[in-house]
Motif scaffolding. Structure first.
Motif, PDB file in Angstrom:
ATOM      1  N   PHE B   5       1.021  -1.062   0.106  1.00 52.49           N
ATOM      2  CA  PHE B   5      -0.079   0.058  -0.321  1.00 52.49           C
ATOM      3  C   PHE B   5       1.266   1.207   0.020  1.00 52.49           C
ATOM      4  CE2 PHE B   5      -4.393  -0.973   1.089  1.00 52.49           C
ATOM      5  CZ  PHE B   5      -4.770  -2.159   0.609  1.00 52.49           C
ATOM      6  N   LEU B   6       1.681   1.318   0.966  1.00 49.74           N
ATOM      7  CA  LEU B   6       2.798   2.575   0.886  1.00 49.74           C
ATOM      8  C   LEU B   6       3.851   2.485  -0.305  1.00 49.74           C
ATOM      9  CD1 LEU B   6       2.884   1.878   4.835  1.00 49.74           C
ATOM     10  CD2 LEU B   6       1.307   3.459   3.803  1.00 49.74           C
ATOM     11  N   SER B   7       3.916   1.836  -0.682  1.00 45.73           N
ATOM     12  CA  SER B   7       4.648   1.635  -1.704  1.00 45.73           C
ATOM     13  C   SER B   7       3.945   2.001  -3.525  1.00 45.73           C
ATOM     14  CB  SER B   7       6.015   0.581  -2.015  1.00 45.73           C
ATOM     15  OG  SER B   7       5.411  -0.376  -1.978  1.00 45.73           O
ATOM     16  N   ASN B   8       2.652   2.125  -3.438  1.00 47.04           N
ATOM     17  CA  ASN B   8       1.762   2.379  -4.250  1.00 47.04           C
ATOM     18  C   ASN B   8       1.779   3.819  -4.435  1.00 47.04           C
ATOM     19  OD1 ASN B   8      -1.301   3.853  -4.822  1.00 47.04           O
ATOM     20  ND2 ASN B   8      -0.883   1.138  -6.153  1.00 47.04           N
ATOM     21  N   ASP B   9       2.103   3.702  -6.447  1.00 42.34           N
ATOM     22  CA  ASP B   9       2.164   5.439  -6.539  1.00 42.34           C
ATOM     23  C   ASP B   9       1.630   6.785  -6.430  1.00 42.34           C
ATOM     24  OD1 ASP B   9       3.821   4.604 -10.121  1.00 42.34           O
ATOM     25  OD2 ASP B   9       4.967   4.825  -7.681  1.00 42.34           O
ATOM     26  N   ASN B  10      -0.258   5.752  -6.379  1.00 42.48           N
ATOM     27  CA  ASN B  10      -0.957   6.905  -6.157  1.00 42.48           C
ATOM     28  C   ASN B  10      -1.247   7.237  -4.572  1.00 42.48           C
ATOM     29  OD1 ASN B  10      -2.987   6.812  -8.720  1.00 42.48           O
ATOM     30  ND2 ASN B  10      -2.860   4.613  -8.059  1.00 42.48           N
ATOM     31  N   VAL B  11      -1.149   6.728  -3.545  1.00 47.22           N
ATOM     32  CA  VAL B  11      -1.002   6.378  -1.484  1.00 47.22           C
ATOM     33  C   VAL B  11       0.648   7.665  -1.992  1.00 47.22           C
ATOM     34  CG1 VAL B  11      -0.294   5.615   0.056  1.00 47.22           C
ATOM     35  CG2 VAL B  11      -1.799   4.530  -1.510  1.00 47.22           C
ATOM     36  N   ILE B  12       1.182   7.441  -2.586  1.00 44.56           N
ATOM     37  CA  ILE B  12       2.614   8.332  -2.783  1.00 44.56           C
ATOM     38  C   ILE B  12       1.893   9.617  -3.253  1.00 44.56           C
ATOM     39  CG2 ILE B  12       5.212   8.311  -3.611  1.00 44.56           C
ATOM     40  CD1 ILE B  12       5.509   5.862  -3.069  1.00 44.56           C
ATOM     41  N   SER B  13       1.552   9.695  -4.442  1.00 46.28           N
ATOM     42  CA  SER B  13       1.051  11.379  -4.355  1.00 46.28           C
ATOM     43  C   SER B  13      -0.399  11.748  -3.891  1.00 46.28           C
ATOM     44  CB  SER B  13       0.551  11.037  -6.030  1.00 46.28           C
ATOM     45  OG  SER B  13      -0.181  12.182  -6.591  1.00 46.28           O
ATOM     46  N   ALA B  14      -1.216  10.664  -3.143  1.00 50.26           N
ATOM     47  CA  ALA B  14      -1.953  11.529  -2.108  1.00 50.26           C
ATOM     48  C   ALA B  14      -1.266  12.133  -1.126  1.00 50.26           C
ATOM     49  CB  ALA B  14      -3.019  10.655  -1.445  1.00 50.26           C
ATOM     50  N   SER B  15      -0.161  11.648  -0.655  1.00 49.12           N
ATOM     51  CA  SER B  15       0.625  11.683   0.693  1.00 49.12           C
ATOM     52  C   SER B  15       1.494  13.250   0.823  1.00 49.12           C
ATOM     53  CB  SER B  15       2.016  10.123   0.900  1.00 49.12           C
ATOM     54  OG  SER B  15       3.268  10.188   0.113  1.00 49.12           O
ATOM     55  N   ARG B  16       1.694  13.253  -0.281  1.00 53.81           N
ATOM     56  CA  ARG B  16       2.084  14.800  -0.537  1.00 53.81           C
ATOM     57  C   ARG B  16       2.116  15.743   0.324  1.00 53.81           C
ATOM     58  NH1 ARG B  16       7.018  12.036  -1.232  1.00 53.81           N
ATOM     59  NH2 ARG B  16       6.969  11.609  -3.367  1.00 53.81           N
ATOM     60  N   ASP B  17       0.287  15.448   0.484  1.00 59.71           N
ATOM     61  CA  ASP B  17      -0.376  16.564   0.866  1.00 59.71           C
ATOM     62  C   ASP B  17      -0.811  16.258   2.326  1.00 59.71           C
ATOM     63  OD1 ASP B  17      -2.799  17.141  -2.045  1.00 59.71           O
ATOM     64  OD2 ASP B  17      -1.052  17.732  -1.069  1.00 59.71           O
ATOM     65  N   PHE B  18       0.043  15.189   2.712  1.00 61.66           N
ATOM     66  CA  PHE B  18      -0.328  14.835   4.122  1.00 61.66           C
ATOM     67  C   PHE B  18       1.361  14.427   5.312  1.00 61.66           C
ATOM     68  CE2 PHE B  18      -3.843  12.421   5.549  1.00 61.66           C
ATOM     69  CZ  PHE B  18      -4.535  12.248   4.161  1.00 61.66           C
ATOM     70  N   VAL B  19       0.980  15.143   6.556  1.00 66.24           N
ATOM     71  CA  VAL B  19       2.852  14.906   6.946  1.00 66.24           C
ATOM     72  C   VAL B  19       2.729  13.751   6.993  1.00 66.24           C
ATOM     73  CG1 VAL B  19       3.987  15.152   9.920  1.00 66.24           C
ATOM     74  CG2 VAL B  19       2.859  17.867   8.096  1.00 66.24           C
ATOM     75  N   CYS B  20       3.632  12.562   7.193  1.00 63.73           N
ATOM     76  CA  CYS B  20       3.755  11.549   7.427  1.00 63.73           C
ATOM     77  C   CYS B  20       4.553  11.048   8.341  1.00 63.73           C
ATOM     78  CB  CYS B  20       4.244  10.445   6.114  1.00 63.73           C
ATOM     79  SG  CYS B  20       3.078  10.761   4.527  1.00 63.73           S
ATOM     80  N   LEU B  21       3.887  10.080   9.153  1.00 67.15           N
ATOM     81  CA  LEU B  21       5.072   9.969  10.784  1.00 67.15           C
ATOM     82  C   LEU B  21       5.311   8.899  10.564  1.00 67.15           C
ATOM     83  CD1 LEU B  21       5.783  11.287  13.337  1.00 67.15           C
ATOM     84  CD2 LEU B  21       3.882  11.167  13.679  1.00 67.15           C
ATOM     85  N   ARG B  22       6.231   8.083  10.437  1.00 68.53           N
ATOM     86  CA  ARG B  22       7.015   6.789  10.952  1.00 68.53           C
ATOM     87  C   ARG B  22       7.492   6.510  11.938  1.00 68.53           C
ATOM     88  NH1 ARG B  22       9.807   3.269   6.532  1.00 68.53           N
ATOM     89  NH2 ARG B  22      12.085   4.475   7.085  1.00 68.53           N
ATOM     90  N   LEU B  23       7.056   6.150  12.952  1.00 65.26           N
ATOM     91  CA  LEU B  23       7.748   5.389  14.398  1.00 65.26           C
ATOM     92  C   LEU B  23       8.591   4.366  13.830  1.00 65.26           C
ATOM     93  CD1 LEU B  23       4.703   7.289  16.578  1.00 65.26           C
ATOM     94  CD2 LEU B  23       7.046   8.366  15.406  1.00 65.26           C
ATOM     95  N   ALA B  24       9.201   3.913  15.132  1.00 59.49           N
ATOM     96  CA  ALA B  24      10.041   2.529  14.919  1.00 59.49           C
ATOM     97  C   ALA B  24       9.273   1.992  16.032  1.00 59.49           C
ATOM     98  CB  ALA B  24      11.141   2.617  15.099  1.00 59.49           C
ATOM     99  N   THR B  25       8.487   0.980  16.551  1.00 56.85           N
ATOM    100  CA  THR B  25       7.504   0.663  17.222  1.00 56.85           C
ATOM    101  C   THR B  25       8.284   0.318  18.902  1.00 56.85           C
ATOM    102  OG1 THR B  25       6.289   0.098  15.792  1.00 56.85           O
ATOM    103  CG2 THR B  25       5.544  -1.169  18.098  1.00 56.85           C
ATOM    104  N   TYR B  26       8.274   0.350  19.546  1.00 53.09           N
ATOM    105  CA  TYR B  26       9.387  -0.116  21.281  1.00 53.09           C
ATOM    106  C   TYR B  26      10.343   0.589  21.250  1.00 53.09           C
ATOM    107  CZ  TYR B  26       6.217  -4.093  19.845  1.00 53.09           C
ATOM    108  OH  TYR B  26       4.604  -4.922  19.615  1.00 53.09           O
ATOM    109  N   GLU B  27      10.484   1.767  20.317  1.00 46.46           N
ATOM    110  CA  GLU B  27      12.206   2.477  20.768  1.00 46.46           C
ATOM    111  C   GLU B  27      11.537   3.607  21.532  1.00 46.46           C
ATOM    112  OE1 GLU B  27      14.066   0.913  19.822  1.00 46.46           O
ATOM    113  OE2 GLU B  27      13.441  -0.733  18.997  1.00 46.46           O
TER     114      GLU B  27
END
Lengths: 61, 258
Positions: B5-27
């Motif tokens: 899902f996160l490497s799909n071109d449509n999602v990547i394009s849509a993500s440009r208008d979001f603040v994308c936050l990826r956390l490392a669980t348990y860190e």
């Protein structure tokens, strides 16, 4: 043989360049940075969390 | 989580208008507390993965949260994201590339691991309290550009102790370094110094480095088996609470008495 070698090198370079060129999501890595930016710019948040280890072996989500 | 899902071109394009936050669980304990409020397992435990679309204040869910995206497809996910922008955040596009902070991972040690997971090179800003803000400012327009967004993992270091995962301290301490993670993300090799507080980052140089960077191809199962055989064990900052994850790790490491 030489032509095959050159062709393989060019293909490897092309694949690498294609991979480097493909777009990716740009992720904030710290909660406070992402929240601050979202509030400042009034943008919604795509939030994902994943463990950078599989069965405690690092280097794999 | 289904990474496709996160490497799909449509999602990547849509993500440009979001603040994308990826956390490392348990860190990080504070992040874990926040994540648990967004989504938790049946026993109230934080699981390995969390996914959510949230309002700009990080408080309101805009779609169902879960271990991963619950959309029928990546296209449906992108449609939902675009719908959110149209309905609630029509001005989001104005801020696409004016982010004011570098997307840094919490520590260099963790960043090397994350970069190994992603198969990406790292850009590490090294300096003291005086020079680091200037160095980061140089990198901002490149980090937040369509050309380079998401193609590097970022981290910073301002002490010799911070630089331990690199195995050595760069000769001229302050600057920006391109680092290659090892396949298990436990150490990084400094490839070259790409800028310092006075010399600018060269975007053509960055493009060239990206083209030359070839991460190792990894098979999931083989990677875990090899890591176990070598004894490469990652200690999380806080205890893992994913029940399936705990069971699987116990089974794997039991034979080593760990």
């Amino acid at each position: 043989m030489y032509r095959t070698f050159i062709t393989l090198c060019l293909l490897t370079f092309a694949v690498g360049a294609l991979e480097a060129a493909s777009p990716k999501i740009a992720w904030y890595g710290k909660l406070e940075d992402g929240l601050e930016e979202a509030r400042r710019s009034n943008r919604p948040i795509l939030l994902v969390s994943a463990a950078p280890q599989c069965q405690n072996v690092p280097g794999m989500w | 989580m289904d990474g496709s899902f996160l490497s799909n071109d449509n999602v990547i394009s849509a993500s440009r208008d979001f603040v994308c936050l990826r956390l490392a669980t348990y860190e990080d304990a504070a992040e874990a507390n926040y994540l648990r409020k967004i989504y938790s397992g049946r026993a109230g435990n934080l699981e390995n993965t969390v996914f959510a679309l949230l309002s700009h204040d990080g408080q309101r869910l805009l779609a169902r949260a879960g271990r991963g995206p619950s959309f029928r497809s990546a296209v449906h996910m992108a449609q939902k994201m675009n719908q959110i922008i149209r309905a609630e955040y029509p001005d989001a596009r104005d801020h696409r590339w004016d982010n004011e902070r570098l997307p840094e991972v919490r520590s260099l040690e963790l960043a090397i691991n994350v970069a190994a997971c992603d198969g990406l090179p790292l850009i590490v800003s090294v300096g003291d309290d005086k020079s680091l803000p200037q160095i980061r400012k140089q990198l901002l327009p490149h980090a937040w550009s369509e050309e380079f967004a998401g193609k590097f993992v970022f981290a910073s270091a301002n002490s010799s102790a911070d630089l331990r995962p690199l195995g050595h301290k760069p000769n001229n301490f302050s600057g920006v370094y391109l680092v290659e993670p090892d396949p298990f993300g436990l150490s990084g090799r400094v490839m070259e110094k790409i800028a310092d507080a006075t010399t600018a980052v060269d975007p053509e140089g960055l493009t060239s480095m990206l083209n030359d960077f070839t991460p190792p191809k990894k098979d999931h199962r083989q990677h875990v088996v090899s890591g176990f055989q070598f004894g490469f064990k990652w200690e999380t900052a806080i205890p893992i609470t994913d029940l399936q994850g705990i069971q699987a790790a116990k089974r794997l490491w039991r034979t080593q008495g760990k």
